[in-house]
Design a protein around this motif. Structure first.
Motif, PDB file in Angstrom:
ATOM      1  N   TYR A 640       8.951  42.109  96.280  1.00  0.00           N
ATOM      2  CA  TYR A 640       8.134  43.281  96.596  1.00  0.00           C
ATOM      3  C   TYR A 640       7.107  43.543  95.493  1.00  0.00           C
ATOM      4  N   GLN A 641       7.553  43.441  94.251  1.00  0.00           N
ATOM      5  CA  GLN A 641       6.643  43.710  93.139  1.00  0.00           C
ATOM      6  C   GLN A 641       5.517  42.687  93.095  1.00  0.00           C
ATOM      7  N   ALA A 643       4.221  41.111  95.684  1.00  0.00           N
ATOM      8  CA  ALA A 643       3.296  41.435  96.770  1.00  0.00           C
ATOM      9  C   ALA A 643       2.421  42.632  96.402  1.00  0.00           C
ATOM     10  N   GLN A 644       3.035  43.654  95.788  1.00  0.00           N
ATOM     11  CA  GLN A 644       2.272  44.833  95.397  1.00  0.00           C
ATOM     12  C   GLN A 644       1.210  44.493  94.349  1.00  0.00           C
ATOM     13  N   LEU A 645       1.599  43.708  93.347  1.00  0.00           N
ATOM     14  CA  LEU A 645       0.661  43.361  92.286  1.00  0.00           C
ATOM     15  C   LEU A 645      -0.468  42.471  92.787  1.00  0.00           C
ATOM     16  N   LYS A 646      -0.235  41.750  93.868  1.00  0.00           N
ATOM     17  CA  LYS A 646      -1.285  40.920  94.462  1.00  0.00           C
ATOM     18  C   LYS A 646      -2.155  41.724  95.420  1.00  0.00           C
ATOM     19  N   GLY A 647      -1.800  42.985  95.644  1.00  0.00           N
ATOM     20  CA  GLY A 647      -2.577  43.808  96.548  1.00  0.00           C
ATOM     21  C   GLY A 647      -2.316  43.518  98.009  1.00  0.00           C
ATOM     22  N   LYS A 649      -0.483  44.119 101.535  1.00  0.00           N
ATOM     23  CA  LYS A 649       0.186  45.205 102.245  1.00  0.00           C
ATOM     24  C   LYS A 649       1.675  44.886 102.300  1.00  0.00           C
ATOM     25  N   SER A 650       2.511  45.807 101.799  1.00  0.00           N
ATOM     26  CA  SER A 650       3.944  45.501 101.698  1.00  0.00           C
ATOM     27  C   SER A 650       4.756  46.786 101.741  1.00  0.00           C
ATOM     28  N   LYS A 651       6.008  46.627 102.098  1.00  0.00           N
ATOM     29  CA  LYS A 651       6.941  47.747 102.176  1.00  0.00           C
ATOM     30  C   LYS A 651       8.296  47.293 101.660  1.00  0.00           C
ATOM     31  N   LEU A 652       8.990  48.179 100.931  1.00  0.00           N
ATOM     32  CA  LEU A 652      10.346  47.915 100.453  1.00  0.00           C
ATOM     33  C   LEU A 652      11.301  48.891 101.121  1.00  0.00           C
TER      34      LEU A 652
END
Length: 683
Positions: A640-641, A643-647, A649-652
């Protein structure tokens, strides 16, 4: 004209009423279904006793009750009417039932009335309670302290300490930290409910029976003459336990108190011991290779008079799930995966064929369903549990003559009668190495080939678990299809039911051919005109979650969205935190620091999803259980982290109290609402 108008209006009214009477499968409806539990046949062979669990979502708890139904089918009789967590111990010849509840033994008649408390002494914290065939002994398991690990146990003056002190593995398992307690087998004298002379037959041993995390009463049985106990145990401790699958069958002589190892030198899992009713033969399930938890499971039989031991399925190119002796001891019935299903087979022990000869094996049932559990035999009829992708488990009778099946219970008939069912097709796909791969394709209930549908690739876990006609209450294909999705579920490399070699090929090759098999499956179904190629999704858990993370890096734009549940994201950190290291050693090829091990280095480098994050560019939802010690929390958080740092769209979805499964009802409903919410949002 008026008559014609009346007829047209009447027709429309009937059509609308019919449409309104039909339901759509929803997460809420799925959780209202009754779930079939343990089943027993009465001594006279006329009734089946079984449990059904229903869930109260508002109170977030389950209620399991006992029912009786004639073997010919018909209306069931509710024996109990409130949740009590009863364990059925014995069904007596007169139809009365002995059960264990709240640390005591009780007896009730076949209608649930005339309840009598049998035991005068509490069997505190007992589990897996059994009464010997002669009715004079009782056996059960119980947790006992053996090793001092907790701070309060190591230092008597610090009773409020919650510290753990470890000097060896295994320090945690599945969803529980090791606290120094082990499940032991106890035996005691029994006289119509009176229990005395209780004895721990594994005293001071740091070993578990039943096996953790999922062993049960099948791990400990009485011999038919009531003189001994057979139990399954892996008598290893620490690192030796963490890297081995070598369980053995131990025989404890009640009179002498001596224990002998019946499977000395058999190096893999030895489980599920069972006697013939006459007590002259003992059979069990056996794997050969230590450290390989998904090895071929064979049926081994031992003649207790001659001592001869034979592997009955040695030359049969498949693995066995479970088995049971026939009443006369001349046959063995067993369940095994076969071409994307689980079917019933039998071995005739009277046939004078070579040991392990496949010619002695006959397939009894054949159809698009799973036979899940063998209940009992009466004459030429066997009673089993059966499910398919549109129906949860029910009890069926099976003719041992021609394999025909008849439904006995109808637990969820009221729901299914008003539920449009999905079409389920068997599809065969050519893989990149030109092999034939079976896949299940599940269509929406109102499927119209003239329309285009979003389609999901389902990635199975295991990784060596069969993908058959099992009815899941989480990864439920009927539910997915009812939301308007086509699902393709391929039996990729590593799944049993297609020969031993197909099953073995995944070990050491997690990110190789199995991932290519997944891409072959989605590419094949995407050729169909009714598949919307711009709306393809990929979902899975465990190894299936690993597959999602891998495919996110190599899919080359095929998928529009991903969902991974408890998937392996970084194999190095996973190896350092998972518990059953025999699994990692076998499937990864070894540890990550052995630079001379080419198989392992390939796993931790080329087949490591975290090394492919630079190629991630697609929305992804990550689900992670907080008490999953098989695939620990850093796996989901890391994905998750990233995906978030790559910008991206993601959800945990984090489930702090769940292990590798989702067991709490309201958490399960959150899981399904978030699952379908994400698909609606991104697909």
């Amino acid at each position: 004209m008026k008559r014609l108008l009346y007829i047209l209006m009447l027709g429309m009214a009937i059509e609308n009423a019919s449409a309104q009477s039909k339901q759509t499968m929803t997460p809420e409806l799925l959780w209202k279904l009754g779930r079939l539990g343990s089943s027993n046949l009465t001594t006279d062979g006329k009734h089946l006793i079984y449990t059904v669990t229903h869930y109260n979502m508002a109170e977030a708890k389950s209620e399991a009750n006992i029912y009786s139904v004639p073997v010919t089918g018909g209306a069931p009789t509710a024996i109990t009417h409130e949740s009590a967590g009863r364990q059925i111990v014995k069904v007596n010849p007169d139809g009365s039932i002995i059960y264990f509840f709240d640390d005591h033994l009780y007896q009730m008649d076949g209608t649930g009335k005339q309840v009598t408390k049998l035991s005068d002494k509490a069997l505190a914290d007992a589990d897996n309670v059994q009464i010997s065939p002669d009715g004079k002994k009782i056996m059960f398991s119980r947790e006992v302290p053996v090793v001092k690990i907790l701070g309060k146990d190591r230092f008597a003056d610090l009773p409020k300490s919650n510290a753990y002190v470890f000097t060896d593995l295994n320090y945690r398992h599945w969803d529980t930290w090791e606290d120094g307690k082990f499940s032991h087998v106890f035996v005691a004298d029994y006289d119509n409910g009176k229990v005395s002379n209780e004895k721990d037959i594994m005293v001071d041993e740091p070993y578990d029976t039943p096996q953790k995390p999922s062993g049960g009463a099948e791990d400990l049985i009485f011999s038919p003459d009531s003189k001994s106990i057979i139990y399954v145990c892996k008598k290893k401790f620490g690192k030796a336990y963490a890297i081995s699958t070598n369980t053995d069958l131990y025989q404890y002589d009640i009179a002498t108190g001596t224990t002998s190892n019946l499977t000395e030198g058999m190096m893999g899992y030895d489980t599920s011991p069972a006697f013939t009713k006459a007590g002259n033969k003992l059979a069990w399930l056996s794997m050969k290779e230590d450290g390989y938890e998904s090895d071929k499971n064979d049926i081994v039989i031992k003649d207790l008079k001659t001592g001869n031991k034979v592997n009955l399925t040695e030359k049969w190119d498949e693995t066995v799930s479970s088995f049971q002796f026939s009443d006369d001891g001349n046959r063995i019935f067993f369940v095994a995966p076969k071409n994307g299903t689980e079917q019933l087979f039998q071995i005739d022990l009277r046939l004078r064929l070579a040991p392990g000869s496949p010619q002695a094996i006959r397939q009894v049932t054949n159809g698009q369903w799973d036979v899940n559990d063998i209940i009992a035999q009466t004459g030429n009829t066997l009673y089993v549990q059966r499910a398919d992708l549109n129906h949860a488990n029910e009890i069926y009778s099976v003719s041992l003559t021609n394999g025909s099946m008849a439904q006995v219970t109808s637990i969820n008939k009221a729901v299914y009668d008003n539920l449009p069912l999905s079409r389920v097709d068997e599809r065969h796909i050519k893989t990149t190495d030109n092999k034939d791969m079976l896949a299940w394709v599940i269509y929406p209930p109102d499927f119209d080939p003239a329309k285009k549908y979003p389609t999901l690739l389902f990635c199975q876990g295991g990784p060596q678990a069969p993908l058959t006609q099992a009815y899941s209450f989480r990864w439920n294909f009927q539910l997915m299809a009812a939301q308007g999705y086509i699902i393709i579920a391929p039996n990729r490399r590593g799944m049993p039911g297609h020969g031993v070699e197909w099953n073995r090929e995944i070990s050491g090759d997690w990110g190789g051919q199995p991932i290519k098999d997944y891409l072959s499956a989605i590419d094949d179904i995407a050729k169909e005109p009714y598949v919307d190629k711009s709306r393809l999704g990929c979902v899975g858990a465990s190894y299936g979650g690993y597959s999602v993370y891998m495919l996110a890096g190599v899919h080359e734009g095929r998928f529009k969205t991903f969902i991974a549940h408890d998937g392996l994201f970084d194999l190095k950190s996973w190896y350092g935190t998972t518990e059953e290291l025999w699994f990692a050693n076998k499937d990864m090829g070894g540890n990550y620091w052995d630079k001379d091990n080419k198989v392992a280095q390939k796993s931790y480098d080329k087949f490591n999803p975290s090394n492919l994050v630079s190629q991630w560019n697609t929305p992804i939802m990550v689900i992670q259980g907080g008490k999953d010690y098989r695939v620990p929390i850093e796996q989901g958080l890391g994905a998750y982290q990233a995906a978030q740092l790559k910008g991206i769209k993601s959800k945990l979805l984090y489930l702090p109290d769940e292990n590798h499964w989702v067991l709490k009802p309201q958490n399960a409903l959150v899981w399904q609402r978030e699952f379908f919410g994400w698909l609606k949002e991104t697909l």
